[in-house]
Design an enzyme around this catalytic site. Structure first.
Site, PDB file in Angstrom:
ATOM      1  N   LYS A 100      45.093  52.785  31.568  1.00 42.01           N
ATOM      2  CA  LYS A 100      44.440  52.978  30.378  1.00 42.01           C
ATOM      3  C   LYS A 100      44.146  54.462  30.190  1.00 42.01           C
ATOM      4  O   LYS A 100      43.962  55.052  29.234  1.00 42.01           O
ATOM      5  CB  LYS A 100      42.999  52.341  30.524  1.00 42.01           C
ATOM      6  N   GLU A 122      35.092  50.137  23.262  1.00 40.51           N
ATOM      7  CA  GLU A 122      34.810  48.511  23.758  1.00 40.51           C
ATOM      8  C   GLU A 122      35.711  48.571  25.453  1.00 40.51           C
ATOM      9  O   GLU A 122      36.599  49.440  25.571  1.00 40.51           O
ATOM     10  CB  GLU A 122      35.685  47.824  23.179  1.00 40.51           C
ATOM     11  N   SER A 387      50.033  47.454  36.310  1.00 42.31           N
ATOM     12  CA  SER A 387      49.002  48.164  35.581  1.00 42.31           C
ATOM     13  C   SER A 387      47.746  48.738  36.078  1.00 42.31           C
ATOM     14  O   SER A 387      47.390  49.884  35.666  1.00 42.31           O
ATOM     15  CB  SER A 387      48.715  47.356  34.362  1.00 42.31           C
TER      16      SER A 387
HETATM   17  C1  LIG Z   1      43.363  46.450  30.312  1.00 49.47           C
HETATM   18  C2  LIG Z   1      44.165  46.039  31.334  1.00 49.47           C
HETATM   19  C3  LIG Z   1      45.138  45.448  31.107  1.00 49.47           C
HETATM   20  C4  LIG Z   1      45.542  44.642  29.813  1.00 49.47           C
HETATM   21  O1  LIG Z   1      45.375  45.399  28.626  1.00 49.47           O
HETATM   22  P1  LIG Z   1      46.866  45.853  27.806  1.00 49.47           P
HETATM   23  O2  LIG Z   1      46.572  46.456  26.903  1.00 49.47           O
HETATM   24  O3  LIG Z   1      47.452  44.461  27.742  1.00 49.47           O
HETATM   25  O4  LIG Z   1      47.689  46.526  29.046  1.00 49.47           O
HETATM   26  C5  LIG Z   1      46.180  44.858  32.232  1.00 49.47           C
HETATM   27  N1  LIG Z   1      45.905  45.470  33.135  1.00 49.47           N
HETATM   28  C6  LIG Z   1      45.082  46.468  33.660  1.00 49.47           C
HETATM   29  C7  LIG Z   1      44.659  46.949  34.956  1.00 49.47           C
HETATM   30  C8  LIG Z   1      44.090  46.668  32.659  1.00 49.47           C
HETATM   31  O5  LIG Z   1      43.112  47.687  33.032  1.00 49.47           O
END
Ligand SMILES: *Cc1c(COP(=O)(O)O)cnc(C)c1O
Length: 399
Positions: A100, A122, A387
């Site tokens: 993020k 948000e 992620s």
């Molecule tokens: C916010 C988040 C997601 C999902 O959001 P995307 O916009 O689809 O990437 C996935 N993994 C993590 C660790 C997140 O913080």
């Protein structure tokens, strides 16, 4: 549009945005007070990102503050278990613990150039809230984070972090108290206070957000492509990511969209399974419609009424989706799979104990998909976008 065919029928630029549209998807479905604001933001984005000093500033903060490039790690234990060759793109190692922050740094640099003094955002799992509060602290801006009450309950650690970083937390008790409700509340605040900068955290919402978020996150795939070429001397056979709104997935995918031989797979938050009302698998089970400012897929009925969603991962628990992913689905360039809560929890435990890496429960969906899809594919090379890290999830009763 340039219609040169690159490979296997894929045409140059066919997956890119043209005036805020990805094919028929995207656009700007907002009240008139926001329309002029967003058109201005789209212009600023376009102009600033052409400038070398903007690019230099963005890369400077990614390097020195975020800790990029994130490593591409060969997960030998997971590879042995699955019987394939699997790399993890370590977005979990970024400052604040997820992808993020890439987008947050990009957007706050735009906000700074526009003279903004207040940021609103948000958050679902709290990762975007933490990243935004962090960036606001860095640049000395006032910050307000909207979060669903249920999400705040299941991601307590991130609520504490957001407060410590000096941002104001606004809990919303509307609806089911999840990401959709947080977006509604943040958009509502933006409509009443159009002079704030709305720092949207995923590849959703009206133009120019899907284009901007995709652009800032594309650093993930640019690095990954270079890293896999160095490690293996060739492109991967598969790339995989989890998908909530679509930002980490598009971040990895963008650089590979026109490499026709690279198969693209995304794991949706499937909740309890393929039952409307008990899932958040928007592209697997939803249909096209306008939702929260954009024309894309949504989990809604004939009257546009949105179904409740369910996913163990707050970051995936959302009935909308990126318009670019809607196009990639329709063009069959990417494949979208439903991964259940139970499958994700399994993968969460396996990656932790096998590889020494505790993934976010969101990212665990991508690991679960890899375990299903890549079984016994000895010769194939794959990259999973990890992620985020799972610190926020360890105190929950996932076992
Ligand atoms: C916010 C988040 C997601 C999902 O959001 P995307 O916009 O689809 O990437 C996935 N993994 C993590 C660790 C997140 O913080």
């Amino acid at each position: 549009m340039n219609t040169t065919i690159i490979e296997n029928g894929i045409k140059a630029k066919q997956f890119d945005s043209v005036n805020g549209r990805f094919g028929e998807f995207g656009g700007m479905y907002v009240p008139p007070v926001l329309e002029s604001k967003l058109l201005n933001l789209a212009n600023v984005f376009e102009e600033e990102t052409k400038k070398k000093d903007f690019e230099d500033e963005f890369i400077h903060y990614l390097k020195t503050f975020v800790g990029r490039p994130s490593p591409l790690y060969y997960a030998s234990n997971l590879s042995r278990l699955v019987g394939s060759r699997i790399y993890l793109k370590r977005e979990d190692l970024n400052h604040t613990g997820s992808h993020k922050i890439n987008n947050t740094i990009g957007q706050i640099l735009l906000a700074k150039r526009m003279g903004a003094t207040e940021i609103v955002a948000e958050t679902g799992a709290g990762q975007h809230g933490v990243a935004t509060a962090t960036a606001a602290a860095l640049f000395g801006m006032k910050c307000k984070i909207f979060m669903g009450a249920r999400d705040a309950e299941r991601q307590k650690m991130n609520v504490s972090r957001i407060k410590l970083l000096g941002a104001e937390m606004v809990l919303t008790h509307e609806g089911r108290g999840t990401l959709k409700d947080a977006v509604d509340a943040a958009l509502g605040y933006y409509i009443e206070h159009p002079d704030v900068f709305y720092l949207l955290g995923s590849q959703v919402g009206p133009h120019p957000y899907p284009t901007m978020v995709g652009y800032f996150q594309s650093i993930i795939g640019k690095e990954a492509k270079k890293q896999v070429m160095e490690a293996e001397g060739r492109l991967p056979d598969n790339i995989l990511a989890c998908i909530g709104g679509g930002s980490n997935a598009i971040g990895l995918f963008t650089e590979f969209l026109y490499d026709a031989k690279v198969a693209i797979h995304a794991a949706e938050g499937g909740g309890e399974g393929a039952v409307l009302g008990k899932t958040a698998a928007t592209l697997s089970l939803g249909k096209p419609g306008v939702f929260q400012g954009t024309f894309s897929y949504a989990l809604s009925d004939e009257n546009g009424e949105v179904y409740p969603t369910q996913s163990i991962a707050a970051g995936l628990d959302y009935p909308g989706i990126s318009p670019q992913h809607a196009l990639l689905k329709e063009m069959k360039r990417a494949n979208y799979h439903l991964i259940t809560d139970a499958e994700a929890i399994d993968a969460f435990k396996i990656l932790s104990s096998l590889e020494g890496i505790i993934p976010a429960i969101e990212s665990s969906h991508a690991v679960a998909l890899a375990m299903k899809l890549l079984k016994g594919k000895e010769k194939e090379i794959s990259i999973i976008n990890l992620s985020g890290r799972g610190d926020k999830d360890v105190e929950r009763d996932l076992m």
